[in-house]
Design an enzyme around this catalytic site. Structure first.
Site, short mmCIF file in Angstrom:
data_model
loop_
_atom_site.label_atom_id
_atom_site.label_comp_id
_atom_site.label_asym_id
_atom_site.label_seq_id
_atom_site.Cartn_x
_atom_site.Cartn_y
_atom_site.Cartn_z
N ARG A 1 3.66 17.43 8.52
CA ARG A 1 4.67 16.65 9.43
C ARG A 1 5.72 16.03 8.70
O ARG A 1 5.87 15.58 7.50
CB ARG A 1 4.03 15.65 10.20
CG ARG A 1 3.44 14.27 9.36
CD ARG A 1 2.52 13.44 10.13
NE ARG A 1 2.20 12.25 9.40
CZ ARG A 1 0.99 11.87 8.93
NH1 ARG A 1 0.15 12.51 8.87
NH2 ARG A 1 0.79 10.76 8.25
N GLU B 1 6.83 -6.30 6.43
CA GLU B 1 7.27 -5.06 6.97
C GLU B 1 7.73 -5.18 8.26
O GLU B 1 8.53 -4.28 9.10
CB GLU B 1 5.72 -4.09 6.92
CG GLU B 1 5.81 -2.79 7.50
CD GLU B 1 4.57 -1.99 7.72
OE1 GLU B 1 4.48 -1.02 7.97
OE2 GLU B 1 3.53 -2.83 7.87
N ARG C 1 -6.32 12.94 9.93
CA ARG C 1 -5.18 12.45 8.91
C ARG C 1 -5.94 12.10 7.59
O ARG C 1 -6.78 11.34 7.56
CB ARG C 1 -4.28 11.40 9.29
CG ARG C 1 -3.38 11.75 10.19
CD ARG C 1 -2.56 10.59 10.97
NE ARG C 1 -3.63 9.51 11.46
CZ ARG C 1 -3.50 8.34 11.62
NH1 ARG C 1 -2.40 7.66 11.15
NH2 ARG C 1 -4.61 7.60 11.85
N GLN D 1 9.31 12.86 9.64
CA GLN D 1 9.32 11.58 10.47
C GLN D 1 10.93 11.75 10.93
O GLN D 1 11.74 12.79 10.74
CB GLN D 1 9.47 10.51 9.16
CG GLN D 1 8.14 10.01 9.51
CD GLN D 1 8.16 8.58 8.64
OE1 GLN D 1 8.89 8.51 7.57
NE2 GLN D 1 7.22 7.61 8.82
N GLU E 1 -5.26 10.40 5.08
CA GLU E 1 -4.86 9.14 4.80
C GLU E 1 -5.56 8.04 5.47
O GLU E 1 -5.76 6.86 5.19
CB GLU E 1 -3.60 8.55 4.59
CG GLU E 1 -2.82 8.50 5.89
CD GLU E 1 -2.34 9.80 6.44
OE1 GLU E 1 -1.45 9.76 7.48
OE2 GLU E 1 -2.67 10.81 6.29
N ASN F 1 6.92 13.55 5.83
CA ASN F 1 6.76 12.26 6.28
C ASN F 1 6.74 11.24 5.05
O ASN F 1 7.45 10.18 5.00
CB ASN F 1 5.35 12.07 6.97
CG ASN F 1 4.83 10.79 7.49
OD1 ASN F 1 4.20 10.73 8.35
ND2 ASN F 1 5.37 9.75 6.87
N ARG G 1 0.74 -1.21 0.05
CA ARG G 1 0.10 0.17 -0.04
C ARG G 1 0.83 1.40 0.02
O ARG G 1 0.08 2.51 -0.16
CB ARG G 1 -1.12 0.09 1.19
CG ARG G 1 -0.42 0.32 2.53
CD ARG G 1 -1.19 -0.05 3.74
NE ARG G 1 -2.36 0.77 3.96
CZ ARG G 1 -2.25 1.86 4.95
NH1 ARG G 1 -1.28 2.33 5.62
NH2 ARG G 1 -3.65 2.66 4.89
N GLU H 1 -3.62 -0.36 12.05
CA GLU H 1 -4.63 0.15 11.29
C GLU H 1 -4.67 -0.62 9.80
O GLU H 1 -5.89 -0.32 9.13
CB GLU H 1 -4.17 1.54 10.81
CG GLU H 1 -4.59 2.57 11.78
CD GLU H 1 -4.31 3.77 11.81
OE1 GLU H 1 -4.96 4.72 12.58
OE2 GLU H 1 -3.62 4.18 10.93
N ASP I 1 12.29 5.36 5.97
CA ASP I 1 12.43 4.00 5.56
C ASP I 1 13.51 3.95 4.64
O ASP I 1 14.27 3.13 4.42
CB ASP I 1 11.12 3.64 4.60
CG ASP I 1 9.86 3.62 5.46
OD1 ASP I 1 9.32 2.40 5.29
OD2 ASP I 1 9.33 4.36 6.27
N ASP J 1 3.63 4.68 14.90
CA ASP J 1 2.16 4.84 14.84
C ASP J 1 1.45 3.57 14.67
O ASP J 1 1.66 3.02 13.50
CB ASP J 1 1.69 5.72 13.77
CG ASP J 1 2.37 5.75 12.44
OD1 ASP J 1 3.40 5.24 12.49
OD2 ASP J 1 1.81 5.84 11.32
#
Length: 592
Positions: A239, A545, A306, A241, A308, A230, A186, A560, A194, A342
């Site tokens: 924001r 991940e 947010r 990161q 997204e 981010n 996604r 989420e 990352d 998060d």
């Protein structure tokens, strides 16, 4: 004697007054005193429209397997007014839903798929087996697997399509100049932190041009926004990161000696350092001797759901009583997304209630470790280009931050660095907070050990041994790696999940020390992590991940969204660990 008409007018006036008073009284019940006073970076008209599309999709299809991010990643085939009019013309039910066929027809006719904004390309510097690839890996099975992981860079390499570059207003994807490696699944865009571990893997794969291009893209974001976002989407402009760009520049420079890259990066890094050390990100704490210390915190410039995760955030906030509480909660959600963690009980007052997130009132150990490393990196890079004044300035800044971390975070008895919680009543800029040791969060999180990654700490053998012993006795080291916490909360940055970046930072910090015991522990952590990645790959044919560190060969869950594969930083960390520690021919890679 007053006339009948005068009495009627008087009574009517009194009646209107009473009604108005009742309305004011009724409304005052819902009036609240705002607690959120931070800045807000406005979003774009396109993002606002796509939020509406997302809400309608949620009402139409329901919550089962619903991923809200899909809808804010769509792009438009026509200008926004045209698409918006067509969307508004869709027939709706009373609750705002539309028929599935109408919605899908609208999307097909007026929107482009997420993947249409990116072109799959072959990286120019990829070769099937680079010269000098993983010389310490003697086990043929592990070597073949490492080559398969290396080949995944081809699957994850993208270039922003020309249509995004020509009409950026129709896309939430930002127009980056150079090819990128995406995390996967996604996550079809560049993410800030990352990128560091992706780059570490690219450097093992000798893909220096791709690694440099990723760094240049992030430098360009600083030029446009003043900080690295981010991620490379229009809805991430509020924001950042974890700030690791200086670490990326250092690693690329060590492999290429590219002084031109250093010259281009240095002004951007100084600008980014200012972002993290001014305004709402800066926190001043006065110690018991009256000395003040400046540290930094996460603080997103946003107090709405947010985009997204608009539907998820709105639904979670429904349990709150008023708009002021919701605004503060939305600020905390976005600020926690800025942490990269998060979500986790690390940021919550009540481990079972996400609405108790309090990230803006926390001064985090790991953020300040990253900024300490940034200051050391900038000093080093300034020396590379002969800028002695900035080299000295940032050496002094690193010394000040190291001193502040020793006072505010360090617990000598426990051998850990603990997050520091501010008093919420004085949680705004320009306040000097009085240090109180009881405000340290004594909870057990892997972040308590992250400063080991920084040279100023891992060069002190006494500190390293104390921290290594604390880590070994913490219960965080499990059969398949280091757990994020010991709390099984269903949040993805809690037990039993382990994450590639965490394993790498701690193992690398330990192995760089002069302690024999610490170096042995580092190798043990690396072996556990490589084994679980190897085993999961053999059964699922994918890199994941996150992983469940309580069971070898199992990928992680919670959070989420459903577990993701690909996966950029997991690939990079496996390659980096194999380069550092190798794998002996007689060492089994299978779960023990």
């Amino acid at each position: 004697m007053p006339s009948f008409q005068s009495i009627t007018i008087l009574n009517f006036t009194l009646f209107v007054f009473l009604i108005a008073a009742m309305v004011v009284t009724s409304e005052s019940v819902h009036v609240c005193k705002p607690t959120d006073h931070g800045p807000v970076v406005p979003t774009t008209p396109l993002v606002i429209f796509l939020q509406n599309v997302q809400e309608t999709a949620f009402k139409t299809f329901g919550p089962l397997n619903f991923d809200p991010k899909i809808y804010v990643d769509l792009s438009l085939k026509f200008d926004l007014p045209t698409v918006k009019q067509a969307f508004n013309d869709l027939p709706r039910t009373e609750n705002g839903s539309v028929s599935g066929s109408d919605f899908n027809g609208f999307v097909t006719k007026f929107m482009n798929r997420t993947q249409d904004d990116l072109e799959v390309i072959d990286p120019v510097d990829f070769v099937a087996e680079p010269d000098g690839f993983l010389p310490k890996v003697g086990h043929p099975g592990v070597r073949n697997w490492a080559l398969e992981v290396h080949s995944l860079w081809k699957n994850l390499t993208r270039k922003v399509s020309d249509r995004v570059l020509e009409n950026p207003e129709l896309h939430t994807l930002l127009p980056l100049k150079y090819p990128v490696i995406i995390p996967g699944s996604r996550f079809q865009e560049v993410y800030y932190w990352d990128s560091y571990w992706i780059i570490r893997g690219l450097l093992v794969s000798k893909m220096y041009d791709t690694a440099k291009g990723m760094v240049l893209n992030l430098i360009d974001l600083i030029g446009t926004y003043g900080y690295v976002l981010n991620g490379a989407r229009a809805y991430y402009t509020n924001r950042s990161q974890p700030p690791l760009l200086s670490s990326m520049v250092i690693e690329v420079y060590k492999c290429t000696n590219d002084i031109d890259l250093v010259k281009k990066a240095l002004p951007a890094l100084i600008k980014e350092h200012n972002f993290w050390n001014s305004g709402v990100h800066n926190v001043t704490i006065k110690d018991s001797h009256g000395s003040t210390h400046n540290l930094s915190r996460y603080y997103a410039m946003w107090n709405h759901p947010r985009p997204e995760s608009f539907t998820i955030d709105s639904e979670t906030a429904n349990k709150l009583e008023n708009d002021c509480e919701k605004e503060q909660f939305y600020r905390e959600l976005a600020s926690t997304a800025e942490t990269g963690w998060d979500f986790s009980t690390r940021w919550m007052k009540n481990a079972s209630d996400l609405t108790t997130l309090s990230t803006t009132t926390i001064v985090p150990v790991d953020l300040n470790a990253y900024l300490l490393k940034m200051e050391l990196d900038i000093s080093f890079l300034a020396n590379v280009v002969g800028d002695s004044s900035h080299a000295l300035l940032f050496t002094r800044a690193s010394e000040s931050r190291k001193r502040a971390m020793d006072i505010v975070f360090w617990d000598e008895e426990k051998g850990q660095w603990f997050d520091y919680w501010l008093n919420a009543s004085s949680n705004h800029k320009d306040v000097i907070h009085k240090f109180d040791a009881s405000n340290q969060n004594q909870g057990l999180f892997v972040s308590n050990f992250i400063p080991l990654w920084v040279q100023l700490f891992n060069s002190d053998e006494t500190v390293v041994n104390k921290v290594a012993q604390s880590l070994e006795g913490s219960g965080l080291i499990r059969v398949a790696g280091i757990a994020t916490s010991l709390t099984n909360s269903s949040q993805q940055w809690d037990f039993p999940n382990g994450w590639a970046p965490i394993q790498h930072m701690i193992a690398e910090g330990l192995v760089r020390s002069g302690s024999k015991e610490a170096r042995s522990l580092a190798k043990d952590i690396a072996v556990r992590w490589i084994r679980t990645n190897y085993a999961a790959y053999k059964t699922s044919k994918a890199m994941h991940e996150k992983y469940d560190v309580s069971k070898c060969g199992e990928f992680g869950g919670g959070g989420e969204y459903v577990p993701q594969t690909g996966f950029g930083w997991s690939n990079g960390v496996v390659l980096a660990l194999l380069e550092e520690f190798g794998w002996a021919e007689d060492l089994s890679p299978y779960c023990q």
